[in-house]
Scaffold this motif. Structure first.
Motif, PDB file in Angstrom:
ATOM      1  N   CYS A 149      -2.560   9.225  -5.911  1.00  0.00           N
ATOM      2  CA  CYS A 149      -1.750   8.013  -6.085  1.00  0.00           C
ATOM      3  C   CYS A 149      -2.557   6.754  -6.381  1.00  0.00           C
ATOM      4  CB  CYS A 149      -0.918   7.762  -4.830  1.00  0.00           C
ATOM      5  SG  CYS A 149       0.260   9.072  -4.443  1.00  0.00           S
ATOM      6  N   LYS A 216      -3.757   6.964 -12.037  1.00  0.00           N
ATOM      7  CA  LYS A 216      -2.787   7.128 -10.960  1.00  0.00           C
ATOM      8  C   LYS A 216      -2.350   5.765 -10.439  1.00  0.00           C
ATOM      9  CE  LYS A 216      -3.054  11.656 -10.941  1.00  0.00           C
ATOM     10  NZ  LYS A 216      -1.917  12.517 -11.324  1.00  0.00           N
ATOM     11  N   PRO A 218       0.430   4.013  -7.221  1.00  0.00           N
ATOM     12  CA  PRO A 218       1.362   4.324  -6.122  1.00  0.00           C
ATOM     13  C   PRO A 218       2.816   4.317  -6.539  1.00  0.00           C
ATOM     14  CG  PRO A 218       0.311   2.166  -5.829  1.00  0.00           C
ATOM     15  CD  PRO A 218      -0.443   2.884  -6.908  1.00  0.00           C
ATOM     16  N   CYS A 221       4.102   7.830  -7.623  1.00  0.00           N
ATOM     17  CA  CYS A 221       4.276   8.906  -6.649  1.00  0.00           C
ATOM     18  C   CYS A 221       5.093   8.458  -5.452  1.00  0.00           C
ATOM     19  CB  CYS A 221       2.922   9.457  -6.193  1.00  0.00           C
ATOM     20  SG  CYS A 221       1.811   8.215  -5.523  1.00  0.00           S
ATOM     21  N   VAL A 223       4.645   6.526  -2.840  1.00  0.00           N
ATOM     22  CA  VAL A 223       4.026   6.743  -1.538  1.00  0.00           C
ATOM     23  C   VAL A 223       4.615   5.807  -0.496  1.00  0.00           C
ATOM     24  CG1 VAL A 223       1.845   7.540  -2.467  1.00  0.00           C
ATOM     25  CG2 VAL A 223       2.179   5.100  -2.074  1.00  0.00           C
TER      26      VAL A 223
END
Length: 259
Positions: A149, A216, A218, A221, A223
């Protein structure tokens, strides 16, 4: 791909930048570039990153065995290798000790405040990986959980780690982390942080998607930041007294840079 000698020169150039910007001192820090499936170019141990030459760069395999080069690779090469094994898209790793960002890592404060559009688009937020003994597998194992992430991670009591599609890309993320930490600290000194609203943060995420920013993030994904802020600090919060002590200590070191 650029030829190997040019990539070595690129590592030396980034080494000079992190040294000249005060992100490292003496022989601190390490830089690597992955070339092919099983080869890595890495900075040597015991050499100032500001004074490297291409002949000092070491080539190793993905197990850390030296293929060519007269010097030994960085003792923290394990951290780089583990990143490459976890992320096929990563072609370079930079580790340094940018002073303000490292101050946050020492204080246990992740860079989770949504305060700058450019940072929100490029990195999102920057968590803190639990402390590990340098040159052991403790740091790679603690960083690994964030790699799905994040492209930038603070290392508790140690510094910061950034990854990228090339060495310049990874280095620019290190610059972004340090500037974010400086702005965050300045805002705290001026009375507090005013974050960008969630609605506007979502709009910035949409811009990121339209720009096709690689790496990547956050937002991709989803998170739970409360679970990833810092392994050694469950809440990610500090008291006013702790904040006052933090500001006092860090200010002594970086106030000249903030002016």
């Amino acid at each position: 791909m650029q030829n190997e000698f040019q990539l070595k020169k690129d590592i030396c150039e980034i080494g000079r930048r992190i040294y000249q910007n005060g992100f490292v001192a003496a022989n601190d820090g390490n830089i690597s570039i992955r070339i092919g499936e099983n080869e890595i170019l890495a900075t040597p141990t015991g050499v100032s990153k500001g004074f490297m030459t291409p002949d000092m760069i070491v080539k190793t395999d993905m197990d850390g065995n030296v293929i060519s080069g007269k010097l030994k690779p960085s003792s923290e090469l394990k951290m780089h290798i583990d990143v490459y094994k976890q992320r096929d898209d990563v072609k370079s790793v930079v580790h340094a000790h940018p002073p303000t960002a490292t101050g946050y890592a020492v204080a246990g404060i992740p860079l989770n405040d949504m305060i700058m559009p450019e940072v929100i688009i490029s990195l999102g937020t920057v968590p803190i990986a639990k402390y590990g003994t340098p040159s052991t597998m403790e740091i790679p194992e603690n960083v690994r959980k964030y790699l799905d992430c994040y492209d930038g991670v603070l290392l508790e009591n140690h510094g910061a780690l950034t990854v990228g599609t090339d060495v310049t890309n990874a280095y620019f993320k290190m610059e972004t982390i340090e500037l974010t930490a400086k702005i965050n600290l300045t805002a705290r000194q001026l009375g507090g942080i005013k974050e960008i609203s969630p609605e506007n943060v979502d709009r910035l995420y949409e811009i990121r998607d339209k720009l096709g920013v690689q790496g990547k993030h956050p937002a991709t994904c989803k998170v739970d930041l409360s679970q990833t802020e810092n392994d050694s600090n469950d809440s990610g919060e500090i008291s006013e007294a702790e904040l006052g002590e933090l500001v006092s200590e860090i200010t002594k070191k970086v106030i000249s840079e903030l002016e």
